[in-house]
Design an enzyme around this catalytic site. Structure first.
Site, PDB file in Angstrom:
ATOM      1  N   LYS A   1       0.844  -1.269   0.007  1.00  0.00           N
ATOM      2  CA  LYS A   1      -0.181   0.091   0.116  1.00  0.00           C
ATOM      3  C   LYS A   1       0.914   1.326  -0.012  1.00  0.00           C
ATOM      4  O   LYS A   1       1.913   1.096   0.609  1.00  0.00           O
ATOM      5  CB  LYS A   1      -1.028   0.004   1.224  1.00  0.00           C
ATOM      6  CG  LYS A   1      -1.848   0.869   1.432  1.00  0.00           C
ATOM      7  CD  LYS A   1      -2.697   0.642   2.513  1.00  0.00           C
ATOM      8  CE  LYS A   1      -3.917   1.717   2.793  1.00  0.00           C
ATOM      9  NZ  LYS A   1      -4.799   1.438   3.863  1.00  0.00           N
TER      10      LYS A   1
ATOM     11  N   SER B   1      -9.766   1.197   3.140  1.00  0.00           N
ATOM     12  CA  SER B   1      -8.854   2.029   2.273  1.00  0.00           C
ATOM     13  C   SER B   1      -7.751   1.217   1.511  1.00  0.00           C
ATOM     14  O   SER B   1      -7.142   1.793   0.425  1.00  0.00           O
ATOM     15  CB  SER B   1      -8.024   2.987   3.079  1.00  0.00           C
ATOM     16  OG  SER B   1      -7.259   2.463   4.099  1.00  0.00           O
TER      17      SER B   1
ATOM     18  N   SER C   1      -9.429  -1.039   7.242  1.00  0.00           N
ATOM     19  CA  SER C   1      -9.131  -0.894   5.857  1.00  0.00           C
ATOM     20  C   SER C   1      -8.426  -2.176   5.016  1.00  0.00           C
ATOM     21  O   SER C   1      -7.975  -2.133   4.181  1.00  0.00           O
ATOM     22  CB  SER C   1      -8.103   0.409   5.918  1.00  0.00           C
ATOM     23  OG  SER C   1      -8.957   1.665   6.021  1.00  0.00           O
TER      24      SER C   1
END
Lengths: 480, 94, 490
Positions: free
Chosen positions: C79, C154, C178
Site C-alpha cells: 500500500k 482504504s 481498511s
C-alpha cells in the site's frame, strides 16, 4: 493621586539538557554544525517516523526536580502541543501537559539581606524547535526565512516558577541561582548566550497590598542575566506609566530589544492560541520507581547552598566570600583544590574573587577555560607567604600564569624574578649605595627620616626591584 | 446545525485550510450531520470509567543515549520545494 | 492454473524445484499488470525494473544453492502509505505527489530482507481515510469481481491487486477496517494483527493509536508466511510489543475441535444484508460440523464504537497530518507569507474527505469541546474494549460479518460521508480494542464476495488462523475466482 504598585514576576525557563543525543532520536545535540546535518527522518518529522524516548532525559529532568525540591510524579506522559510554525517540522511539539514529571518545588534566593523562597510550579520535558534564519534583516522585515533543523529535538526542561518574584533584582537572582544549581547537577551547559538557558518573564503590576494579579505581559528574548534584569525593569516601568496615566495594560507577548533597551510588542496574532493538547499516541506512559528516585537523590552532588554553608563552617570563610565562591561549581571546585594545598582559605578566596574573576571577566572567559592549575596557584601563594616574592611580583606572575598556564617557578626563573633575600649579596649593594650617596646619608643621620626611603629606592634600583625590601631596610639601619 | 459556518471558519483557520464560501457551507452541513450522529455517546454512562489512550499496557519504553548516524544532508534536503544555503526556504512569517 | 492465480507457497515450491525462475514469475506479474490494471487501477507506481533486479538476485542465490526463506522471489505489492526508500510514497494524496522517502519502513526492510520482490505501490483512499478507494487523490480502483463495484477501502488497491492476479500478496494497513473490508469485497484473506504486533515505523500515520499493518493473501498459509516475516518487536516503534512471535504456520492444523466461538448478536441485527447473514450462519454451522462450539454472545457497547472511532481517529489525524505544510517536502503552493502558503498548500493538496476529518478532529480537540468529544470517546473506548475482554473470558474467538453488505456500486456512497462510514461498523470495534481480526471469503452475493470476520484475543492471531484454515480446508467457498481472472483464462 499616585498609587503604589508592586511588581509581580514569574519566570518560565527553558534549559537544554546536555545529553549526547536528542530526546526522541539518535542525532547529536551538539551546538552549531553545518545547517541540517544533525538530522534524521525522525527529527525531521518525515511521514511515517516515530519517536523513542531517551532515558537520559528522564534522569536529568528528575535530578533537576529533586535539586529544586519538587515532588516527582509516579505517573507521567507526553502530550502533543499543536501549532503551526516553520521551525517545528511536525507542526506539533511533543511536550507534557497535565502530568509533568516534577511539581511543587522551590528554591531560595538572597534578597534584601535575607533569603526568600520562590515556588516552582512544575518542571516538564519537551523537544526543542529548529532555528529560523532571517538573513541580515529582522523577523518582521525579511522577505523570507531559512530553516535549519539541527536543534530540532534537542531535549529541554521547562521550569515554571510561581509569581513570587517582586523585582528585577530578584528575577536575576532567581535565574542565577537556577543556573548555578543546574551547573552543579551537570545536566546542562547553561549558556544564555548560546541559548542553552532561555528565559521568558511574565510581568504584571498590582496595587501594593492587594492580592489579585494584574494583566501580565510575557517578555521574551533576553540573552543574558543583565538583559533579563534590564528588560524586567523596563517592562515594570512601562506598565507603571500606563497605569499611572489611567490606562490599561494589554495582555500580549513582547520582545526585549537589547540595543534600544526597550520591550516591543510582537504583533498580537489574529488568533487566540488553542494548542489542542492530547496524549501522544506514539509514546507510552512513564511510571516512576520510587527506589530509582531515592537512588538518584542519594547520588546528587553537593548543591550551592550546602556547599556555601560548608565553606563558612569548615573553612571559616565570610558568608559573602562563600556565596561568591559557590556561585559556580567550577569556581568552588577550584577553590577546594587550591585550599587543599594552601591552607589559608581567606587568602585563597581573596585571590579568586579579586585577581582570577577580574581577569576572567576582562577576557570574557569561562571558569573552565582558566589555564592555571590549582597546584600552581597554591605554589604561588606559598612563594609569596615565604617572602620569596613580593605581593606585587606575585600579581605579575599570576597574570603571566593566567596568560600562559606556566608554573610560577618557570615564570620566575625565566624572568629572573626571584627576590634577593641573601644578606651577603645584598650587603655589598647596600654598602655601595651608602658610599655613593653621602648627601642623603648625612640627611638621614641628621634626623630626616625621608632620606631612608630614597636609599631603599636606590638599592631596589640597583637590584632591578628584586631585593627583599624588609631586608634592605634592616641592613641600611644597621649600617647608619 | 451542530456546527455553524463561523465555527467551520475557526476550525479551518486552526487547521490551516482555506475554504470557499461554498465549501464552508457544505462542510457545516456534513460535519453537523456527523456530530449529530455522535450525540448517541451522551447516552453512555462513563462515570468512573478511565479513558483509554493506549490499548496495550506498555510503559517505560526507553532508548539508550547513544549516537547513530545522521541522514546525509543531500537526502535531508532532497524533497525540499525550495532550498538556500543548505536550509529549507520559506516565505516571510508575517 | 496460471502463475498469476497461485499462492506464494505454491509458487515457492515451483521456484525451489527450479520449474520456474523468479524473473519469469515477476515478468508474468508485470505482464498481468499491463493487461488488467487499466481496468482495475490497483497500482499508483509500478517498479518493474527494480522488481526484475530483485528477482534476478534471488534467482542467483538459488542457483548458488543458498537455502532461501519462503517468500524469496515472490512478487508482491505494498500500500502506498508505507515508506520505500528511493521510491515515491504518496498516500494517494496530491500533497505528497512527489515525495521520495530517504528511508524504508520496518515492513519494507523485513520483506526485502526475506527476498520478496516489490512490484509496486498500491492505491488507497487518501491517507487511508475511506472505505471504497474512491477517495484517492489520483484515481479510483475497481473491484476485480465486478468492475462496477468498489474494491472497499482504504487498502483497495492492495486487495484488488491480489484478487486480480497482479500480485501474489500485498500489505495493507487497517485503522478501522481498511484491510478487512477490501479483503471481503475483493474475495481475499485479510488480517489485521494485534496493535503492536507489526511495527508502524515507516507507515504514514492516519490514527496512531489504531493503525496496524497486515497481509492480504490468497490463502491462510500465505497469511501465516507473511506474518512470519513482518511480525515482531521493533525498537523504533515505542508501541511495538516486546513479545516473541510464534511460527504462524504451526496454527494451520485443520482441527477446531473444542474451539469456543462466540456470535455477537449486535453484529447480526439491523442493517445487515439478509444473504450476508445467511453466509455468516453457514460459516458458523461449518465450524460446528468441524467440532467447534458456537454460541450467541452480547457486546452491548458495539453501537457506540463507530461514533467513538470518528472522534478518536480524526483527532489523531488532525495532528498527524499537520506536517504537510509545503516546507520540507511534497506540494507547495507559493504565497507571499507563510500562513497563506500553509493554507493554500493544504487546501489544494488534500482532498475533501481528508479535510473533513482534519476539521472534525480539530473541532473535537479544540478548547471547550475536548471533554465532550475526545475525552468522552476515550472513555467509551474503554467500555468497548471491556466488552471484548469479558467475551474472551468465555470464548476463544468471535465470528461476525466483515461488512454488512457485499461490495457496493462505485459512486453509490460518495455523496454522503456518514453512509460511507457505516460500511466499517463491523470492523471498527476491533481497532478500538487493539485486538486481531481476520476476514476470510465465504460465499457470494450477486456474484460479489462476502467476507466473514474472526476476532481474537490480543496476540492470539494463531487461533484465527486455525479457524480460518479449517474453513478453507472444509469448504470450497474461501477462494472465489474473480470475473477478470475467469475471462483472461477462458
Amino acid at each position: 493621586m499616585n498609587r503604589q504598585y508592586e511588581t509581580v514576576i514569574g519566570l518560565e525557563i527553558h534549559v537544554e539538557l546536555k545529553t549526547i543525543t536528542k530526546i526522541f532520536c539518535s542525532c547529536p545535540t551538539a551546538f552549531g554544525g553545518e545547517a541540517n546535518t544533525h538530522v534524521c527522518p525522525v527529527c525531521l518529522g518525515l511521514p511515517g517516523v516515530l519517536p523513542v524516548f531517551n532515558e537520559k532525559v528522564l534522569e536529568f529532568a528528575v535530578k533537576a526536580g529533586l535539586a529544586l525540591n519538587c515532588e516527582i510524579a509516579s505517573f507521567s506522559k507526553f502530550d502533543r502541543k499543536n501549532y503551526y510554525y516553520p521551525d517545528l517540522p511536525k507542526n506539533y511539539q511533543i511536550s507534557q501537559y497535565d502530568l509533568p514529571i516534577c511539581r511543587n518545588g522551590f528554591l531560595e534566593i538572597n534578597s534584601g539581606g535575607g533569603t526568600k523562597r520562590i515556588g516552582i510550579t512544575r518542571v516538564h520535558m519537551e523537544e526543542d524547535a529548529g532555528k529560523l534564519l532571517h538573513g541580515s534583516s529582522s523577523i518582521v522585515t525579511s522577505g523570507y526565512s531559512l530553516v535549519d533543523l539541527n536543534r530540532t529535538g534537542v531535549p529541554l526542561i521547562e521550569i515554571v516558577s510561581e509569581p513570587d518574584l517582586r523585582s528585577a533584582e530578584e528575577a536575576r537572582a532567581y535565574m542565577e541561582k537556577l543556573r548555578s544549581i543546574l551547573e552543579y547537577l551537570d545536566v546542562s551547559d547553561v549558556k544564555m548566550e548560546q541559548g542553552s538557558l532561555r528565559c521568558d518573564a511574565n510581568v504584571s503590576l498590582r496595587p501594593l497590598g492587594t492580592e489579585g494579579l494584574g494583566t501580565k505581559t510575557e517578555v521574551k528574548n533576553m540573552n543574558s542575566f543583565r538583559s533579563l534584569q534590564r528588560a524586567v525593569e523596563y517592562e515594570a516601568k512601562r506598565q507603571r506609566e500606563i497605569l499611572e496615566e489611567g490606562g490599561r495594560v494589554i495582555q500580549e507577548t513582547r520582545s526585549w530589544d537589547e540595543e534600544r533597551g526597550v520591550t516591543v510588542s510582537l504583533r498580537s496574532k489574529e488568533e487566540a492560541h488553542d494548542y489542542r493538547y492530547f496524549p501522544d499516541p506514539d509514546l507510552v506512559p512513564i511510571v516512576i520507581d520510587p527506589g530509582w528516585v531515592a537512588k538518584l537523590k542519594a547520588s546528587l552532588p553537593e548543591l550551592p547552598d550546602a556547599r556555601k554553608e560548608r565553606l563558612v563552617r569548615e573553612m571559616g570563610l565570610p558568608e559573602y566570600d562563600a556565596s561568591i565562591i559557590t556561585g559556580s561549581r567550577d569556581l568552588a571546585d577550584y577553590f577546594d583544590a587550591v585550599a587543599a594545598e594552601f591552607n589559608e582559605p581567606k587568602t585563597v578566596s581573596n585571590w579568586l574573587m579579586g585577581e582570577l574573576l577580574r581577569l576572567l571577566n576582562a577576557s570574557g572567559m569561562e571558569m573552565r577555560e582558566n589555564k592555571i592549575a590549582p597546584a600552581d596557584l597554591a605554589a604561588l601563594l606559598k612563594l609569596q607567604a615565604s617572602g620569596a616574592i613580593s605581593g606585587k611580583m606575585a600579581k605579575a606572575v599570576f597574570e603571566e600564569m593566567f596568560a600562559t598556564g606556566k608554573s610560577p617557578e618557570t615564570i620566575i626563573s625565566e624572568q629572573g624574578l626571584a627576590q634577593i633575600s641573601d644578606e651577603g649579596a645584598l650587603a655589598a649593594i647596600v654598602d655601595k649605595v651608602i658610599a655613593g650617596n653621602p648627601g642623603p646619608v648625612a640627611d638621614y643621620k641628621s634626623g630626616k627620616e625621608k632620606a631612608m626611603g630614597f636609599l631603599v629606592g636606590q638599592v631596589m634600583k640597583e637590584t632591578k626591584g628584586q631585593a627583599n625590601p624588609g631586608l634592605v631596610n634592616k641592613l641600611l639601619k644597621e649600617r647608619l | 446545525m451542530r456546527i455553524s459556518v463561523r465555527e467551520v471558519e475557526h476550525v479551518a483557520m486552526l487547521s490551516r485550510l482555506e475554504l470557499s464560501a461554498e465549501e464552508k457551507q457544505k462542510y457545516a452541513e456534513t460535519l453537523s450531520a456527523i456530530l449529530e450522529y455522535m450525540e448517541v455517546l451522551n447516552q453512555v454512562d462513563t462515570g468512573g470509567v478511565e479513558p483509554t489512550a493506549h490499548v496495550l499496557p506498555l510503559k517505560n519504553v526507553f532508548r539508550e543515549d547513544r549516537l547513530e548516524e545522521c541522514l546525509a544532508k543531500e537526502l535531508a534536503l532532497a524533497n525540499a520545494p525550495e532550498e538556500e544555503d543548505g536550509c529549507f526556504k520559506v516565505p516571510r512569517l508575517v | 492454473m496460471s502463475l498469476t492465480s497461485l499462492t506464494a507457497h505454491e509458487l515457492g515450491e515451483l521456484l525451489n524445484k527450479r520449474e520456474i525462475s523468479s524473473v519469469e514469475l515477476t515478468k508474468a506479474y508485470l505482464r498481468r499488470i499491463e493487461e488488467v490494471d487499466d481496468q482495475v487501477r490497483a497500482f499508483l507506481t509500478v517498479t518493474g525494473d527494480l522488481a526484475l533486479k530483485q528477482a534476478a538476485e534471488t534467482d542467483e542465490k538459488r542457483a548458488r544453492g543458498e537455502k532461501l526463506p519462503p517468500l524469496a522471489g515472490i512478487p508482491m505489492a505494498m500500500k502506498d502509505n508505507m515508506c520505500t526508500k528511493g521510491i515515491k510514497t504518496t498516500c494517494a494524496s496530491r500533497i505528497l505527489y512527489n515525495f521520495i522517502p530517504p528511508y524504508d519502513a520496518a515492513v519494507t526492510e523485513r520483506l526485502l530482507a526475506a527476498g520478496a520482490v516489490l512490484l509496486g505501490k498500491c492505491n488507497l483512499d487518501e491517507f487511508a481515510m475511506g472505505s471504497s478507494t474512491e477517495n484517492s487523490g489520483f484515481f479510483a480502483t475497481r473491484n476485480p469481481h465486478d468492475l462496477r463495484a468498489v474494491p472497499g477501502g482504504s487498502s483497495g488497491g492492495s486487495a484488488a491487486a491480489v484478487a486480480a492476479g497482479e500480485a501474489v500478496f500485498a500489505l495493507g494497513s487497517d485503522t478501522g477496517g481498511s484491510i478487512r473490508l477490501p479483503a471481503a469485497f475483493c474475495g481475499v484473506i485479510g488480517l489485521k494483527p494485534t496493535y503492536g504486533r507489526v511495527s508502524r515505523y515507516g507507515l504514514v500515520a492516519y490514527a496512531s493509536s489504531l493503525d496496524q499493518i497486515g497481509p492480504l493473501t490468497r490463502d491462510m498459509r500465505d497469511c501465516a508466511l507473511v506474518m512470519n516475516v513482518i511480525a515482531g518487536h521493533d525498537k523504533r516503534d515505542s508501541t511495538s510489543a516486546p513479545l516473541e512471535v510464534p511460527d504462524y504456520t504451526r496454527f494451520l492444523v485443520d482441527d477446531v475441535r473444542g474451539l469456543k466461538i462466540g456470535l455477537p448478536r449486535e453484529y447480526l441485527g439491523e442493517g445487515l444484508d439478509d444473504e450476508v447473514r445467511g453466509w455468516v450462519k453457514r460459516a458458523a454451522e461449518t465450524l460446528e460440523k468441524l467440532g467447534a462450539v458456537c454460541e450467541e454472545v452480547s457486546l452491548p457497547h458495539t453501537r457506540y464504537a463507530l461514533p467513538t472511532y470518528y472522534i478518536i481517529a480524526p483527532a489523531e489525524a488532525s495532528s498527524n497530518l499537520a506536517r504537510y505544510d509545503g516546507v520540507q517536502y511534497g506540494l507547495r503552493v507559493e504565497a507571499g507569507d507563510i500562513v497563506s502558503m500553509y493554507s493554500k498548500t493544504r487546501s489544494q493538496g488534500f482532498g475533501e474527505e481528508v479535510k473533513r476529518r482534519i476539521m472534525l478532529g480539530t473541532y473535537a480537540l479544540s478548547s471547550g469541546y475536548y471533554d465532550a468529544y475526545y475525552l468522552k470517546a476515550m472513555k467509551v473506548r474503554t467500555l468497548v474494549k471491556r466488552d471484548f475482554d469479558l467475551a474472551f473470558e468465555k470464548y476463544d474467538c468471535l465470528l461476525t460479518p466483515t461488512s454488512p453488505t457485499p461490495a457496493f456500486e462505485a459512486g453509490e456512497k460518495t455523496a454522503d460521508p456518514l453512509t460511507m462510514y457505516l460500511s466499517d461498523v463491523c470492523t471498527i470495534p476491533v481497532n478500538l480494542a487493539g485486538i486481531p481480526a481476520l476476514s476470510i471469503p465465504f460465499g457470494l452475493v450477486g456474484g460479489r464476495p462476502v467476507g466473514v470476520q474472526l476476532i481474537g484475543k490480543a496476540f492470539d492471531e494463531g487461533t484465527l488462523m486455525r479457524a480460518g484454515y479449517a474453513l478453507e480446508q472444509g469448504t470450497d467457498l474461501t477462494r472465489p475466482r474473480p470475473v477478470l481472472e475467469r475471462t483472461v483464462e477462458e
